[in-house]
Design a protein around this motif. Sequence first.
Motif, PDB file in Angstrom:
ATOM      1  N   LEU A 501       0.773  -0.881   0.368  1.00 18.70           N
ATOM      2  CA  LEU A 501       0.035   0.445   0.265  1.00 18.70           C
ATOM      3  C   LEU A 501       1.161   1.469  -0.170  1.00 18.70           C
ATOM      4  O   LEU A 501       1.308   1.371   0.804  1.00 18.70           O
ATOM      5  CB  LEU A 501      -1.035   0.377   1.236  1.00 18.70           C
ATOM      6  N   THR A 502       0.510   2.035  -1.172  1.00 15.42           N
ATOM      7  CA  THR A 502       1.987   3.377  -1.165  1.00 15.42           C
ATOM      8  C   THR A 502       0.538   4.223  -1.721  1.00 15.42           C
ATOM      9  O   THR A 502      -0.165   4.538  -2.217  1.00 15.42           O
ATOM     10  CB  THR A 502       2.774   2.553  -2.195  1.00 15.42           C
ATOM     11  N   LEU A 503       1.333   5.372  -0.866  1.00 13.75           N
ATOM     12  CA  LEU A 503       0.854   6.871  -0.983  1.00 13.75           C
ATOM     13  C   LEU A 503       1.380   7.989  -1.306  1.00 13.75           C
ATOM     14  O   LEU A 503       3.243   7.839  -0.704  1.00 13.75           O
ATOM     15  CB  LEU A 503       0.000   7.563   0.429  1.00 13.75           C
ATOM     16  N   LYS A 504       1.707   8.473  -2.747  1.00 18.76           N
ATOM     17  CA  LYS A 504       2.516   9.444  -3.219  1.00 18.76           C
ATOM     18  C   LYS A 504       1.661  10.332  -2.838  1.00 18.76           C
ATOM     19  O   LYS A 504       0.555  10.881  -4.044  1.00 18.76           O
ATOM     20  CB  LYS A 504       3.171   8.719  -4.813  1.00 18.76           C
ATOM     21  N   PRO A 505       2.739  11.972  -2.508  1.00 17.99           N
ATOM     22  CA  PRO A 505       1.401  13.215  -2.586  1.00 17.99           C
ATOM     23  C   PRO A 505       2.471  14.103  -3.247  1.00 17.99           C
ATOM     24  O   PRO A 505       3.901  13.473  -3.771  1.00 17.99           O
ATOM     25  CB  PRO A 505       1.810  13.293  -0.855  1.00 17.99           C
ATOM     26  N   GLY A 506       1.739  14.325  -4.129  1.00 13.53           N
ATOM     27  CA  GLY A 506       2.355  15.845  -5.188  1.00 13.53           C
ATOM     28  C   GLY A 506       1.331  16.972  -5.142  1.00 13.53           C
ATOM     29  O   GLY A 506       0.765  16.652  -4.221  1.00 13.53           O
TER      30      GLY A 506
END
Length: 600
Positions: A501-506
């Motif tokens: 499970l991965t979260l990548k803020p942009g």
Amino acid sequence: MRSIRLSLIVFFLLLLGVALGGVSVLVYRTAAQTLRDKEASTAQLVHSQSESRSEEMRVQFDRKLLQRAKSFTNRHSNVYVLKSLHSLSIITGPFTVQGNWLAALWTRDGVPPMFFRLYATQPLENYLDHFDDDDFDSLYAQTFFGSGIPWQRTANMKEYRDNGFFPIDREFREKAEFFEERFDDANYHGQSLRRVMLKVPIVRVVNPFPLSRPPFKQPPMKFKPGPPPGTPPQPLPNYLDTFYYLTLGAGISTLQEGIRLNEHERDQRLAQLGQETTAALEKLQRQLFGIGLATFGGTVVGGFILVYLGLAPLRRLSEAVSQVSEKDFRLKIDAEKLPVELRPIVGRLTRTLDQLRQAFAREKQAAQDISHELRTPLAALITNLDVALKKSRSPEEYREFLSECKLSAKQMSLLVNRLLELAKLDAGVIRIRPSRFDLSELARECASVVRQLAQAKHVSLAVHVPDSLVVEADADKLYEIISNLLSNAVEYNREGGRIDLTLKPGAEGVTLIVADTGIGISPEVQQRIFERFYRADPSRQADAPHCGLGLSIVKSYLDLMQGTIRVRSDERGTEFEIELPIPPIEVHETQFQIPERVGP
């Protein structure tokens, strides 16, 4: 309008009426302009012809007046000079010769001959008797000696002895040649006249015979004309003039009457021309109206026939659609026999009916699945209750039975809640309720919920999230999305597999990725996994209800939040990637983050 046939006819007739009206107006204006131009050119020609006739009348009048004046001069321009005259003639001359005469007596070289100059002229009225005066209503004539002194005049001028002369223009007297005429308009005591002036030479007649011969035996007289025009005058005795002037005036009432009649005829012709143009335009109006009315009426009748024939394919298509039922979704019509405009509609109807058929099939399958899913926990619940009620149990045994009953009730409650959620989504009553929260913490919480399921299948779960990722969104719906994706990743994973499970803020949003090492999803199934009640593997059974509603709810929630979801899958596993347009408010992330693992 409710009727296509009536709408087509009405719109077509309106268009035809506008077209006919425009064409009629254009034709009428063009024809009217052409007729007006023709009328103007014809009127100009009539004016020109009328002016030509009037001018011809004036010229003819002047020509006749000049001829009359020349006739006067032919009878009035003889002067007789008698070198020898019988004494009786001298005595009787004043009584026999009508007109003016002058006698002179003198001696020459001692010889006493008698010499007379006699103007053998008659009153001017005597010459009028030799002409027809129908061309002139009145004539006024007057002669002048070469010196300009008045000589004779007609009787109708006698009463104006003091002021009744026709004066001779001085310039004409000085510059005129013999028989040169000049015309002008004059007014003689209130009467309009046309006048001609002539300079006329005098013809001399000499009697060479002696007095011894009787006058009645004399031969014809010889005429000696005066000098030709343009020659200088010859010196003559002072008692004899070589020319005189004649002025002849005629009343122009006859000429004016002719001109008036000519102008009256011209005005009648112009009026007739205008009436002809007006009549032609009125006739054109009637013709255009009749043609337009006949065309419009024929179009009404023909329009109904053409529209009826043109809508025949639609009637056949309507009959074919009316034969479709819940048991037979086939469209019984040959598309090749329909017009090309209706073939796309038939294609869309066929695809729509196929989708309806599939939807009905899914509904039936979903009803069976829901019934099965509800029957299993319900049967377990009833069985546990029956077993618990057969005999007396200890409190611990009742507690165990009640725990199993509670688990079955929770499964049924979850299934019912999902069905209610879909119903609310369809009704459009679910709204986004944004709030500020930590998305990283929410992801860890979802991972903790599915930990027991992952441990049961010996699946490891790694969470790659920042220390803190604060956003403003609907936390409940994101929780449901992440939980569904993690639950499916555990359920369809291999024994001893892995989930990340991965979260990548942009800058403009957040990317959430759920990847597993499961059995994968075929390309055909990928196109339908977000459909309601669709299950990739209907034969799979699990403890938790899985009737094909989870991914459908996920897709509906993402649509509400304007997010997107993509699926990438092969035999090595499946990856769901979600793009959420929620910019991070606050991000805290360590340089080397150790992923949180859930599982063995």
